[in-house]
Scaffold this motif. Structure first.
Motif, PDB file in Angstrom:
ATOM      1  N   ALA A   1      11.311  -1.132  -0.040  1.00  0.00           N
ATOM      2  CA  ALA A   1      10.139  -0.076   0.559  1.00  0.00           C
ATOM      3  C   ALA A   1       9.689  -0.490   2.023  1.00  0.00           C
ATOM      4  O   ALA A   1       9.473   0.454   2.780  1.00  0.00           O
ATOM      5  N   LEU A   2       9.428  -1.776   2.188  1.00  0.00           N
ATOM      6  CA  LEU A   2       9.110  -2.160   3.610  1.00  0.00           C
ATOM      7  C   LEU A   2      10.173  -1.901   4.440  1.00  0.00           C
ATOM      8  O   LEU A   2       9.633  -1.192   5.742  1.00  0.00           O
ATOM      9  N   ALA A   3      11.464  -1.996   4.441  1.00  0.00           N
ATOM     10  CA  ALA A   3      12.356  -1.487   5.426  1.00  0.00           C
ATOM     11  C   ALA A   3      12.394   0.104   5.388  1.00  0.00           C
ATOM     12  O   ALA A   3      12.555   0.421   6.658  1.00  0.00           O
ATOM     13  N   ALA A   4      12.074   0.787   4.525  1.00  0.00           N
ATOM     14  CA  ALA A   4      12.169   2.100   4.696  1.00  0.00           C
ATOM     15  C   ALA A   4      10.872   2.626   5.200  1.00  0.00           C
ATOM     16  O   ALA A   4      10.978   3.532   6.238  1.00  0.00           O
ATOM     17  N   LEU A   5       9.744   1.830   5.300  1.00  0.00           N
ATOM     18  CA  LEU A   5       8.821   2.343   5.997  1.00  0.00           C
ATOM     19  C   LEU A   5       8.709   1.798   7.474  1.00  0.00           C
ATOM     20  O   LEU A   5       8.236   2.787   8.367  1.00  0.00           O
ATOM     21  N   ILE A   6       9.412   0.975   7.714  1.00  0.00           N
ATOM     22  CA  ILE A   6       9.658   0.375   8.998  1.00  0.00           C
ATOM     23  C   ILE A   6      10.596   1.432   9.706  1.00  0.00           C
ATOM     24  O   ILE A   6      10.263   1.726  10.895  1.00  0.00           O
TER      25      ILE A   6
ATOM     26  N   VAL B   1       6.160   9.493  11.078  1.00  0.00           N
ATOM     27  CA  VAL B   1       4.569   9.276  10.566  1.00  0.00           C
ATOM     28  C   VAL B   1       4.045   8.008  11.189  1.00  0.00           C
ATOM     29  O   VAL B   1       5.013   7.228  11.446  1.00  0.00           O
ATOM     30  N   THR B   2       2.801   7.937  11.147  1.00  0.00           N
ATOM     31  CA  THR B   2       2.017   6.866  11.687  1.00  0.00           C
ATOM     32  C   THR B   2       1.444   6.114  10.706  1.00  0.00           C
ATOM     33  O   THR B   2       0.724   6.732   9.757  1.00  0.00           O
ATOM     34  N   LEU B   3       1.611   4.630  10.747  1.00  0.00           N
ATOM     35  CA  LEU B   3       1.337   3.865   9.430  1.00  0.00           C
ATOM     36  C   LEU B   3       0.450   3.015   9.823  1.00  0.00           C
ATOM     37  O   LEU B   3       0.432   2.280  10.933  1.00  0.00           O
ATOM     38  N   ASN B   4      -0.618   2.675   8.769  1.00  0.00           N
ATOM     39  CA  ASN B   4      -1.561   1.549   8.863  1.00  0.00           C
ATOM     40  C   ASN B   4      -1.404   0.425   8.246  1.00  0.00           C
ATOM     41  O   ASN B   4      -0.796   0.465   7.008  1.00  0.00           O
ATOM     42  N   GLY B   5      -0.937  -0.523   8.778  1.00  0.00           N
ATOM     43  CA  GLY B   5      -0.221  -1.749   8.362  1.00  0.00           C
ATOM     44  C   GLY B   5      -1.193  -2.491   7.064  1.00  0.00           C
ATOM     45  O   GLY B   5      -0.776  -2.726   6.109  1.00  0.00           O
ATOM     46  N   THR B   6      -2.504  -2.363   7.326  1.00  0.00           N
ATOM     47  CA  THR B   6      -3.397  -2.706   6.013  1.00  0.00           C
ATOM     48  C   THR B   6      -3.410  -1.970   4.911  1.00  0.00           C
ATOM     49  O   THR B   6      -2.986  -2.350   3.895  1.00  0.00           O
TER      50      THR B   6
ATOM     51  N   VAL C   1      -0.631  -0.119   4.095  1.00  0.00           N
ATOM     52  CA  VAL C   1       0.761  -0.124   3.654  1.00  0.00           C
ATOM     53  C   VAL C   1       0.921  -1.391   2.600  1.00  0.00           C
ATOM     54  O   VAL C   1       1.614  -1.381   1.709  1.00  0.00           O
ATOM     55  N   LEU C   2       0.251  -2.522   3.084  1.00  0.00           N
ATOM     56  CA  LEU C   2       0.203  -3.893   2.365  1.00  0.00           C
ATOM     57  C   LEU C   2      -0.605  -3.610   1.207  1.00  0.00           C
ATOM     58  O   LEU C   2      -0.205  -4.199   0.022  1.00  0.00           O
ATOM     59  N   ILE C   3      -1.584  -2.972   1.032  1.00  0.00           N
ATOM     60  CA  ILE C   3      -2.495  -2.689   0.081  1.00  0.00           C
ATOM     61  C   ILE C   3      -1.667  -2.063  -0.998  1.00  0.00           C
ATOM     62  O   ILE C   3      -1.805  -2.483  -2.209  1.00  0.00           O
ATOM     63  N   GLY C   4      -1.186  -0.869  -0.386  1.00  0.00           N
ATOM     64  CA  GLY C   4      -0.422  -0.038  -1.606  1.00  0.00           C
ATOM     65  C   GLY C   4       0.918  -0.748  -2.116  1.00  0.00           C
ATOM     66  O   GLY C   4       1.060  -0.801  -3.541  1.00  0.00           O
ATOM     67  N   LEU C   5       1.574  -1.466  -1.378  1.00  0.00           N
ATOM     68  CA  LEU C   5       2.700  -2.346  -1.866  1.00  0.00           C
ATOM     69  C   LEU C   5       2.327  -3.570  -3.025  1.00  0.00           C
ATOM     70  O   LEU C   5       2.879  -3.764  -3.898  1.00  0.00           O
TER      71      LEU C   5
ATOM     72  N   LEU D   1      12.337  -4.381  -4.714  1.00  0.00           N
ATOM     73  CA  LEU D   1      12.049  -3.064  -4.285  1.00  0.00           C
ATOM     74  C   LEU D   1      10.966  -3.091  -3.237  1.00  0.00           C
ATOM     75  O   LEU D   1      11.028  -2.283  -2.433  1.00  0.00           O
ATOM     76  N   ILE D   2      10.264  -4.083  -3.080  1.00  0.00           N
ATOM     77  CA  ILE D   2       9.168  -4.534  -1.859  1.00  0.00           C
ATOM     78  C   ILE D   2       9.959  -4.391  -0.696  1.00  0.00           C
ATOM     79  O   ILE D   2       9.517  -3.818   0.252  1.00  0.00           O
TER      80      ILE D   2
END
Length: 84
Positions: A32-37, A45-50, A52-56, A28-29
């Protein structure tokens, strides 16, 4: 008798082994990463990598703990595997 033929002694031929919680969570991780990319590359949408990682990691931790608790609960209810 050929000694290279595998035996099924000690195996449960009645059913396949259930999926492990860790395998499902890591799958699932990755999804989720593939979908976010994909979403980020499309410019939706603009994503903040930090963040995103904290949420995952928070989501993965919760899923692993919940899956472990459910697995332990299911195992304790099985009369053949109950602790004495």
């Amino acid at each position: 008798m050929d000694s290279n033929i595998p035996t099924t002694a000690g195996q449960d031929p009645a059913g396949a082994a259930p999926a492990r919680v860790g395998t499902v969570v890591w799958g699932l991780i990755v999804l989720a990463l593939a979908a976010l990319i994909i979403v980020a590359q499309l410019g939706i949408v603009t994503l903040n990598g930090t963040y995103v990682l904290i949420g995952l990691m928070i989501g993965a931790g919760v899923a692993l703990v919940a899956g472990g608790l459910l697995s332990a609960r299911k195992r304790d209810n099985d009369p053949m595997k109950r602790k004495s």
